[in-house]
Write a protein that holds these residues in place. Structure first.
Motif, PDB file in Angstrom:
ATOM      1  N   PHE A  58      63.308  34.923 -19.359  1.00  0.00           N
ATOM      2  CA  PHE A  58      64.293  34.642 -18.238  1.00  0.00           C
ATOM      3  C   PHE A  58      64.111  32.955 -18.016  1.00  0.00           C
ATOM      4  O   PHE A  58      62.745  32.706 -17.790  1.00  0.00           O
ATOM      5  CB  PHE A  58      63.983  35.297 -16.927  1.00  0.00           C
ATOM      6  N   LEU A  59      64.934  32.486 -17.609  1.00  0.00           N
ATOM      7  CA  LEU A  59      64.764  30.844 -17.457  1.00  0.00           C
ATOM      8  C   LEU A  59      65.176  30.634 -15.976  1.00  0.00           C
ATOM      9  O   LEU A  59      66.223  31.160 -15.402  1.00  0.00           O
ATOM     10  CB  LEU A  59      65.688  30.117 -18.318  1.00  0.00           C
ATOM     11  N   TYR A  60      64.412  29.941 -15.345  1.00  0.00           N
ATOM     12  CA  TYR A  60      64.486  29.491 -14.014  1.00  0.00           C
ATOM     13  C   TYR A  60      64.185  27.916 -13.735  1.00  0.00           C
ATOM     14  O   TYR A  60      63.772  27.428 -14.661  1.00  0.00           O
ATOM     15  CB  TYR A  60      63.384  30.117 -12.899  1.00  0.00           C
ATOM     16  N   SER A  61      64.659  27.744 -12.757  1.00  0.00           N
ATOM     17  CA  SER A  61      64.255  26.171 -12.288  1.00  0.00           C
ATOM     18  C   SER A  61      63.610  25.976 -10.796  1.00  0.00           C
ATOM     19  O   SER A  61      63.597  26.660  -9.854  1.00  0.00           O
ATOM     20  CB  SER A  61      65.569  25.360 -12.067  1.00  0.00           C
ATOM     21  N   GLN A  62      62.599  24.919 -10.801  1.00  0.00           N
ATOM     22  CA  GLN A  62      61.979  24.550  -9.478  1.00  0.00           C
ATOM     23  C   GLN A  62      62.098  23.090  -9.537  1.00  0.00           C
ATOM     24  O   GLN A  62      61.232  22.177 -10.244  1.00  0.00           O
ATOM     25  CB  GLN A  62      60.661  25.033  -9.369  1.00  0.00           C
ATOM     26  N   ALA A  63      63.132  22.426  -8.693  1.00  0.00           N
ATOM     27  CA  ALA A  63      63.069  20.946  -8.552  1.00  0.00           C
ATOM     28  C   ALA A  63      62.493  20.382  -7.356  1.00  0.00           C
ATOM     29  O   ALA A  63      62.273  19.134  -7.329  1.00  0.00           O
ATOM     30  CB  ALA A  63      64.560  20.662  -8.169  1.00  0.00           C
ATOM     31  N   GLU A  64      61.975  21.238  -6.379  1.00  0.00           N
ATOM     32  CA  GLU A  64      61.159  20.676  -5.286  1.00  0.00           C
ATOM     33  C   GLU A  64      59.814  20.463  -5.623  1.00  0.00           C
ATOM     34  O   GLU A  64      59.384  21.722  -6.112  1.00  0.00           O
ATOM     35  CB  GLU A  64      61.377  21.325  -4.022  1.00  0.00           C
ATOM     36  N   ALA A  65      59.014  19.441  -5.316  1.00  0.00           N
ATOM     37  CA  ALA A  65      59.752  18.394  -4.597  1.00  0.00           C
ATOM     38  C   ALA A  65      59.929  17.178  -5.633  1.00  0.00           C
ATOM     39  O   ALA A  65      61.154  16.564  -5.433  1.00  0.00           O
ATOM     40  CB  ALA A  65      58.397  17.688  -3.699  1.00  0.00           C
ATOM     41  N   THR A  66      59.328  16.954  -6.614  1.00  0.00           N
ATOM     42  CA  THR A  66      59.638  15.976  -7.498  1.00  0.00           C
ATOM     43  C   THR A  66      59.930  16.317  -9.136  1.00  0.00           C
ATOM     44  O   THR A  66      59.347  15.639  -9.992  1.00  0.00           O
ATOM     45  CB  THR A  66      58.460  14.772  -7.411  1.00  0.00           C
ATOM     46  N   TYR A  67      60.521  17.542  -9.156  1.00  0.00           N
ATOM     47  CA  TYR A  67      60.682  18.068 -10.428  1.00  0.00           C
ATOM     48  C   TYR A  67      62.274  18.121 -10.817  1.00  0.00           C
ATOM     49  O   TYR A  67      62.446  18.598 -12.143  1.00  0.00           O
ATOM     50  CB  TYR A  67      60.175  19.466 -10.557  1.00  0.00           C
ATOM     51  N   ALA A  68      63.186  17.809 -10.106  1.00  0.00           N
ATOM     52  CA  ALA A  68      64.326  17.659 -10.366  1.00  0.00           C
ATOM     53  C   ALA A  68      64.525  16.523 -11.687  1.00  0.00           C
ATOM     54  O   ALA A  68      65.420  16.871 -12.587  1.00  0.00           O
ATOM     55  CB  ALA A  68      65.517  17.233  -9.527  1.00  0.00           C
ATOM     56  N   ARG A  69      63.730  15.562 -11.705  1.00  0.00           N
ATOM     57  CA  ARG A  69      63.707  14.629 -12.723  1.00  0.00           C
ATOM     58  C   ARG A  69      63.327  14.966 -14.040  1.00  0.00           C
ATOM     59  O   ARG A  69      63.380  14.467 -15.167  1.00  0.00           O
ATOM     60  CB  ARG A  69      62.901  13.475 -12.264  1.00  0.00           C
ATOM     61  N   ARG A  70      62.515  16.308 -14.307  1.00  0.00           N
ATOM     62  CA  ARG A  70      62.482  16.884 -15.443  1.00  0.00           C
ATOM     63  C   ARG A  70      63.753  17.809 -15.896  1.00  0.00           C
ATOM     64  O   ARG A  70      63.590  18.336 -17.030  1.00  0.00           O
ATOM     65  CB  ARG A  70      61.252  17.764 -15.254  1.00  0.00           C
ATOM     66  N   ILE A  71      64.591  17.910 -15.094  1.00  0.00           N
ATOM     67  CA  ILE A  71      65.647  18.691 -15.540  1.00  0.00           C
ATOM     68  C   ILE A  71      67.028  17.772 -15.880  1.00  0.00           C
ATOM     69  O   ILE A  71      67.611  17.903 -16.922  1.00  0.00           O
ATOM     70  CB  ILE A  71      66.306  19.623 -14.440  1.00  0.00           C
ATOM     71  N   VAL A  72      66.891  16.539 -15.213  1.00  0.00           N
ATOM     72  CA  VAL A  72      68.211  15.827 -15.267  1.00  0.00           C
ATOM     73  C   VAL A  72      67.787  14.331 -14.820  1.00  0.00           C
ATOM     74  O   VAL A  72      67.069  14.339 -13.725  1.00  0.00           O
ATOM     75  CB  VAL A  72      69.357  16.073 -14.492  1.00  0.00           C
ATOM     76  N   PRO A  73      68.164  13.446 -15.364  1.00  0.00           N
ATOM     77  CA  PRO A  73      68.038  11.845 -14.920  1.00  0.00           C
ATOM     78  C   PRO A  73      68.780  11.772 -13.716  1.00  0.00           C
ATOM     79  O   PRO A  73      69.867  12.240 -13.488  1.00  0.00           O
ATOM     80  CB  PRO A  73      68.267  11.174 -16.021  1.00  0.00           C
ATOM     81  N   CYS A  74      68.035  11.244 -12.479  1.00  0.00           N
ATOM     82  CA  CYS A  74      68.711  11.469 -11.235  1.00  0.00           C
ATOM     83  C   CYS A  74      67.885  10.431 -10.390  1.00  0.00           C
ATOM     84  O   CYS A  74      67.091   9.860 -10.384  1.00  0.00           O
ATOM     85  CB  CYS A  74      68.572  12.692 -10.687  1.00  0.00           C
ATOM     86  N   PHE A  75      68.730  10.372  -9.094  1.00  0.00           N
ATOM     87  CA  PHE A  75      68.176   9.726  -8.105  1.00  0.00           C
ATOM     88  C   PHE A  75      67.453  10.649  -7.273  1.00  0.00           C
ATOM     89  O   PHE A  75      67.972  11.178  -6.280  1.00  0.00           O
ATOM     90  CB  PHE A  75      69.055   8.760  -7.140  1.00  0.00           C
ATOM     91  N   ASP A  76      66.067  10.827  -7.767  1.00  0.00           N
ATOM     92  CA  ASP A  76      65.361  12.009  -7.046  1.00  0.00           C
ATOM     93  C   ASP A  76      64.608  11.527  -5.594  1.00  0.00           C
ATOM     94  O   ASP A  76      63.343  11.766  -5.490  1.00  0.00           O
ATOM     95  CB  ASP A  76      64.359  12.471  -8.059  1.00  0.00           C
ATOM     96  N   GLU A  77      65.428  11.287  -4.782  1.00  0.00           N
ATOM     97  CA  GLU A  77      65.117  11.270  -3.199  1.00  0.00           C
ATOM     98  C   GLU A  77      66.029  11.919  -2.267  1.00  0.00           C
ATOM     99  O   GLU A  77      67.190  11.813  -2.563  1.00  0.00           O
ATOM    100  CB  GLU A  77      65.058   9.633  -3.041  1.00  0.00           C
ATOM    101  N   PRO A  78      65.259  12.654  -1.296  1.00  0.00           N
ATOM    102  CA  PRO A  78      66.164  13.567  -0.575  1.00  0.00           C
ATOM    103  C   PRO A  78      67.092  12.924   0.278  1.00  0.00           C
ATOM    104  O   PRO A  78      68.176  13.865   0.651  1.00  0.00           O
ATOM    105  CB  PRO A  78      65.285  14.272   0.248  1.00  0.00           C
TER     106      PRO A  78
END
Length: 600
Positions: free
Chosen positions: A163-183
């Motif tokens: 099974f595949l999941y995601s955990q983007a908080e706090a600074t891990y969205a940047r491991r999923i997609v290039p982004c502006f990773d500030e709240p």
């Protein structure tokens, strides 16, 4: 309540015989460095922890190709960005991603862009041939890894299947997609997932369209508005989907995504999600701000994560026997916390991680409040005091941080998810609610939550100031000061009976005392008099242990026989703190312990 008494005794013994508490392990210390990249700019041009000002993301369009059986993935993102001034590069976050292609589109003009090497703060510069200004779209194609640590995209095996999941908080969205990773950057996201046919795939929003191409399902989800990167979420796998009905005024559909053999163990969620949503909607006078609510079970997880529309839970917090009292209490607490986040943290998001307490303290306070009101706690007073004690222990540690803290590294951000942001913050909020009254405080919260977007402490304090400016200033003092205040307290019956409460170090502290005739509260700023109708036979300096402060009696003291169970725990904390300050010797501490033991 012998458990409260035993805990107070243990507390005194532990502090009397020890000079410090356990140290927390740093979060994220096992990170592996990303692969080297060719530098497109000088390293000296790189920003620090924060992204440079003058560049604002406006919208994301993300496409991810995900397969739980694979330990890698590919992605494509188009980010619409606004530049306030001419620039030859745009900085954004990307960590452990291999960006293979980068382009920009500026009106009728387009071209290739360069990608710098990754900085120490996990940023890359997307470079242009010449300066540009205005709205530009960045188009990036990349690949990344799916690990087994709960960071970014991760996968776990259950029943022999991945099974595949995601955990983007706090600074891990940047491991999923290039982004502006500030709240503070809350913008629309359009997400498309391409997964093997036969796999269930979910994201923050409902599915808008779906098709099958070459034995793969392509699901495009409705655009979700106002989503910060750290709340981005997806899940893919051979889930069983269980319809749990609807919740709230807008009849939001609720589902659980679990392993196939867990479908019969969701009675508690079916019962309690609607009850908790109703209670929260009534409190905020605002419907739950979601189009759908999926509850996703994760086999091995740190607890739960409040992603809008896709809340993830460690499986034993979501799936269980509704007749098991221990499971039910834990289940309700988890649900209450994550559902409260849909308003505090999600609808209104801290603009930066230094105000994390705006999300976690409020959610912790609300889950305490709801769980107690709805009868989900076996012993509310004891649970409150245990949480307060946890905060006080953390607040006595060397180098303890205030609620609002300076952050210098990404690890500092991860470390901020601690007993200060959660338990201390909740205790401080409860104390001020006690001072101004539950209804007035509810009105403050309703006014604060009406402005969706990002917020800082100033936004909350502005609403509190409308009730009383001095109270708002006192609350602000708690935000920037580590440690628990000490109140020197004395009873004076020489004339008109009174209590004199004097906070040390010039602090302002809400103080509530209890006596045979009732309770009296005041905001203590300097020597503060609390008048009494008559000289009391006894006096408790921290009524029901609700105040986040320590009492040090200068004249008189409280007989332990008059203390409620919650007050005994608070008394034990007061004496432990006095030992730590060197104001109570070990022999005197033994006398205190004997007095507590006599209450058994």
């Amino acid at each position: 309540m012998p458990r409260a008494l035993d805990l107070a005794v243990v507390l005194l013994l532990a502090v009397a015989c020890s000079s410090g508490g356990p140290k927390r392990e740093p979060v994220g210390s096992d990170k592996q460095p990303p692969p080297p990249r060719d530098a497109a700019i000088e390293a000296s041009d790189a920003p620090g922890l924060r992204l440079p000002a003058g560049v604002t993301p406006l919208a994301y369009d993300v496409r991810l190709e995900l397969d739980p059986d694979r330990d890698s993935f590919s992605g494509r993102v188009a980010i619409r960005v606004k530049l306030d001034a001419p620039a030859r590069q745009i900085w954004l976050h990307a960590d452990e991603l291999a960006i293979g292609k980068a382009r920009f589109v500026l009106g009728a003009r387009s071209g290739d862009a360069t990608v710098s090497a990754q900085t120490a703060h996990e940023m890359h510069a997307i470079g242009f041939p010449s300066p540009i200004i205005g709205e530009v779209t960045l188009e990036l194609e990349y690949t990344g890894q799916v690990g087994e640590q709960v960071e970014g995209l991760f996968r776990q095996k259950f029943g022999g299947k991945w099974f595949l999941y995601s955990q983007a908080e706090a600074t891990y969205a940047r491991r999923i997609v290039p982004c502006f990773d500030e709240p503070k950057f809350k913008v629309p996201w359009r997400v498309t997932l391409v997964v093997p046919d036969g796999q269930v795939a979910v994201a923050n929003a409902p599915v808008a369209s779906e098709r099958v191409v070459d034995k793969r399902r392509e699901l495009t989800f409705a655009t979700i508005l106002g989503l910060p990167a750290h709340l981005f979420a997806v899940a893919v796998g051979p889930f069983a989907i269980v319809d749990l009905g609807v919740a709230g005024k807008q009849r939001v559909p609720v589902r659980a995504l679990v392993a196939p053999n867990h479908t019969k163990r969701l009675v508690a969620a079916r019962t309690w999600v609607p009850r908790l949503v109703d209670a929260l909607e009534q409190y905020f006078d605002q419907p739950m701000p979601l189009a759908k609510l999926d509850l996703v079970a994760v086999p091995r997880f740190f607890g739960a994560m409040e992603n809008p529309g896709l809340v993830t839970f460690e499986v034993t917090a979501l799936v269980g026997n509704e007749n098991d009292a221990g499971f039910l209490r834990r289940h309700i607490r988890f649900l209450a916390h994550e559902l409260a986040h849909q308003w505090v943290g999600n609808a209104v998001t801290p603009a930066w991680w230094d105000d994390l307490w705006l999300a976690e303290a409020f959610a912790t306070w609300l889950d305490d409040k709801l769980s107690s009101t709805l009868g989900a706690l076996d012993d509310p007073a004891l649970r409150t005091q245990l949480a307060r004690a946890k905060a006080l222990v953390a607040d006595r540690e060397p180098g303890a941080k205030p609620l609002r803290r300076a952050l210098e590294t990404n690890d500092d951000i991860e470390d901020a998810f601690d007993a200060i942001s959660y338990e201390k913050g909740a205790a401080v909020i409860a104390m001020f609610e006690e001072l101004i009254g539950a209804e007035k405080f509810r009105d403050v919260m309703r006014a604060y939550i009406k402005r969706p977007g990002s917020a800082t402490a100033k936004d909350f304090l502005a609403q509190l100031e409308r009730v009383d400016g001095k109270i708002a200033n006192a609350f602000a003092g708690y935000l920037d000061r580590a440690g628990a205040p000490v109140i020197d307290m004395s009873l004076d019956c020489s004339g008109k009976p009174k209590v004199v409460a004097t906070p040390r170090d010039g602090t302002s502290v809400p103080v509530c005392v209890r006596h045979p005739a009732g309770k009296a509260c005041a905001l203590a700023t300097g020597p503060t008099t609390i008048g009494l109708a008559a000289c009391p036979a006894w006096l408790v300096g921290n009524a029901e242990g609700r105040g986040y402060y320590h009492v040090q009696w200068k004249t008189g003291s409280t007989p332990v026989t008059q203390l409620s169970p919650a007050e005994r725990l608070a008394h034990g904390e007061d004496r432990a703190a006095a030992i730590a300050r060197g104001e109570l010797g070990k022999s005197a501490a033994l006398v205190e312990i004997d007095a507590l033991l006599a209450m058994r």
